[in-house]
Design a protein around this motif. Structure first.
Motif, PDB file in Angstrom:
ATOM      1  N   LEU A  33      12.351  -0.522   2.900  1.00 20.66           N
ATOM      2  CA  LEU A  33      11.650  -0.741   4.166  1.00 20.66           C
ATOM      3  C   LEU A  33      12.611  -1.291   5.213  1.00 20.66           C
ATOM      4  N   SER A 216      11.286   3.136  -1.364  1.00 23.14           N
ATOM      5  CA  SER A 216      10.775   1.902  -0.751  1.00 23.14           C
ATOM      6  C   SER A 216       9.730   1.228  -1.639  1.00 23.14           C
ATOM      7  N   TYR A 252       3.598  -1.655   5.764  1.00 22.78           N
ATOM      8  CA  TYR A 252       4.287  -0.395   6.042  1.00 22.78           C
ATOM      9  C   TYR A 252       3.743   0.272   7.305  1.00 22.78           C
TER      10      TYR A 252
END
Length: 464
Positions: A33, A216, A252
């Motif tokens: 991320l 991620s 996210y």
């Protein structure tokens, strides 16, 4: 199975609900991320929002399958145990060693990146020095006690969460106030809804984001290796797994919306952290240093999880006679599988020394992170296959389960098809294709070791 149960009872249940919740939260916020967000947005545009939701949905389904299976028997140490029960010892052997390797490789990638982050403050320092120092520190933390691992991961996760919440709050204020940057870009949600930046590189760019998104999420399955050291797993594990969807949306989707709305797609660089860019635009001069520190702790968090998970998986392999008996030895005072830990850290040390051969941090990170992503996809797929066999063989256990996977059979097949699709997509990128082509060598090695092991067992039985 009695030997396995006895061995498991020696593991200390030192992880509380507080530890598990934050470890699960930290696992849902992977290194990718912070490191890969710029590149992901650059290739996928605003369609990356769909990518994270789709990949996150299938990750959640995998965790639900794992959770239901783990809670059918509280003497399961990890998901490798139920794979052994439903798919046989060979499948467990393959899964255990592949998952061990995936975390060894991931940890190498993370400590290598730690070296690159430290160079931000000390540019003259060789990256291998902080990389090896980080590995030594994490090995020590895991050597002390399982509670020490939990505490370290707890605070690493806190730092990551605070950073992302700060980004969302700062970005939200910039959007609400109509902030205009020095380069003339006005913060607005229209930057997100603009149809021209939905798939700026077409369907190929959209698919290219899947591999980065999967990496991620690597570590989200950590809960499945902590079952034997978790207090009240029947209460703690479902709570941690059910919280995953909301965490995906907040950490996210919301962070990506804010970054694109403030920065605009055209001004996001694949080589720079968009987190740094956003804080810079907010007029915070220390932004780069702050985010660099957060990214460093994120990489250390992932590496810390890697040391823990790979050590417990090697311990489980030894208990099942899939690895040398020395790896099942626990320390007397802390009940840590000390030989498994030292051997795993030694393998990570050898891999980290690749910095001497490939001094470019990001080149080395790209190669090893892709290998790790492929191995983790394999591990997730084995969990789902074991679930399908469990549903066929033990409908009674499924009926009694208090944590059933939604639409279990249908969703398992759909998730497996998605994982297959993710591997096919890797064929179209040169870097991921190279990693994909080298992976069969690992499974050929495992097959050779398995056959040697079986022949040795046969000879020993005939001698008796």
């Amino acid at each position: 199975m009695s030997d396995q149960a006895d061995a498991q009872q020696n593991l200390h249940r030192g992880l509380s609900s507080r530890h598990i919740q934050l470890i699960a939260l930290g696992g849902a916020i992977g290194t990718g991320l912070f490191m890969g967000a710029g590149k992901t947005i650059a290739v996928s545009g605003t369609s990356i929002l769909i990518t994270y939701v789709v990949v996150g949905f299938f990750m959640y389904m995998t965790m639900r399958a794992m959770g239901e299976l783990l809670l059918t028997r509280l003497d399961y140490r990890s998901f490798a145990d139920f794979v052994a029960d439903y798919l046989g010892p060979k499948a467990s052997f393959y899964l255990g060693w592949s998952y061990w390797l995936s975390w060894v490789v991931t940890c190498i990638a993370d400590v290598v990146v730690c070296g690159g982050y430290v160079q931000y403050w000390l540019p003259e320092l060789s990256p291998w020095i902080p990389a090896l120092s980080t590995l030594a520190l994490l090995c020590l933390l895991n050597l002390l006690s399982v509670k020490m691992f939990g505490e370290a991961e707890f605070w690493f996760a806190i730092i990551k969460v605070i950073a992302i919440v700060a980004l969302i709050v700062t970005g939200g204020w910039m959007i609400a106030s109509g902030w205009t940057s020095p380069d003339g870009v006005q913060a607005s949600l229209s930057n997100v809804t603009n149809p021209q930046v939905f798939m700026p590189h077409g369907i190929v760019g959209f698919f290219a984001g899947f591999q980065i998104a999967i990496f991620s999420y690597t570590g989200i399955e950590l809960l499945g290796t902590m079952s034997a050291e978790t207090r009240s797993p029947e209460r703690v594990l479902p709570k941690a797994i059910k919280a995953i969807p909301m965490r995906i949306i907040i950490f996210y989707v919301l962070s990506m919306v804010v970054i694109i709305a403030v920065t605009s797609w055209q001004h996001i660089s694949p080589d720079t952290s968009p987190f740094v860019t956003l804080f810079d635009k907010a007029g915070l001069p220390a932004a780069a240093a702050i985010i660099n520190f957060v990214a460093l702790t994120s990489a250390m968090s992932s590496a810390n999880s890697g040391v823990y998970s790979s050590t417990r998986m090697l311990y489980g392999l030894s208990v099942d006679d899939h690895a040398h008996w020395q790896f099942r030895i626990l320390s007397r005072t802390t009940s840590i599988p000390v030989h498994s830990l030292l051997f795993t850290c030694f393998c990570m040390l050898i891999g980290t020394l690749l910095l001497f051969l490939v001094p470019d941090v990001m080149t080395l990170f790209t190669v090893v992170s892709t290998l790790a992503a492929i191995l983790v996809i394999y591990s997730w797929a084995m969990i789902l296959i074991a679930y399908l066999v469990y549903r066929k063989r033990r409908p009674d256990l499924h009926q009694r389960s208090t944590f059933k996977m939604p639409a279990g059979i249908a969703m398992s097949w759909l998730t497996l098809l998605f994982f297959l699709f993710s591997l096919v997509v890797m064929v179209f990128d040169a870097d991921t294709l190279t990693a994909l082509c080298t992976m069969p060598l690992w499974f050929i090695l495992l097959e050779w070791v398995w056959r040697v092991k079986q022949r040795k067992a046969q000879v020993e039985s005939e001698a008796v």
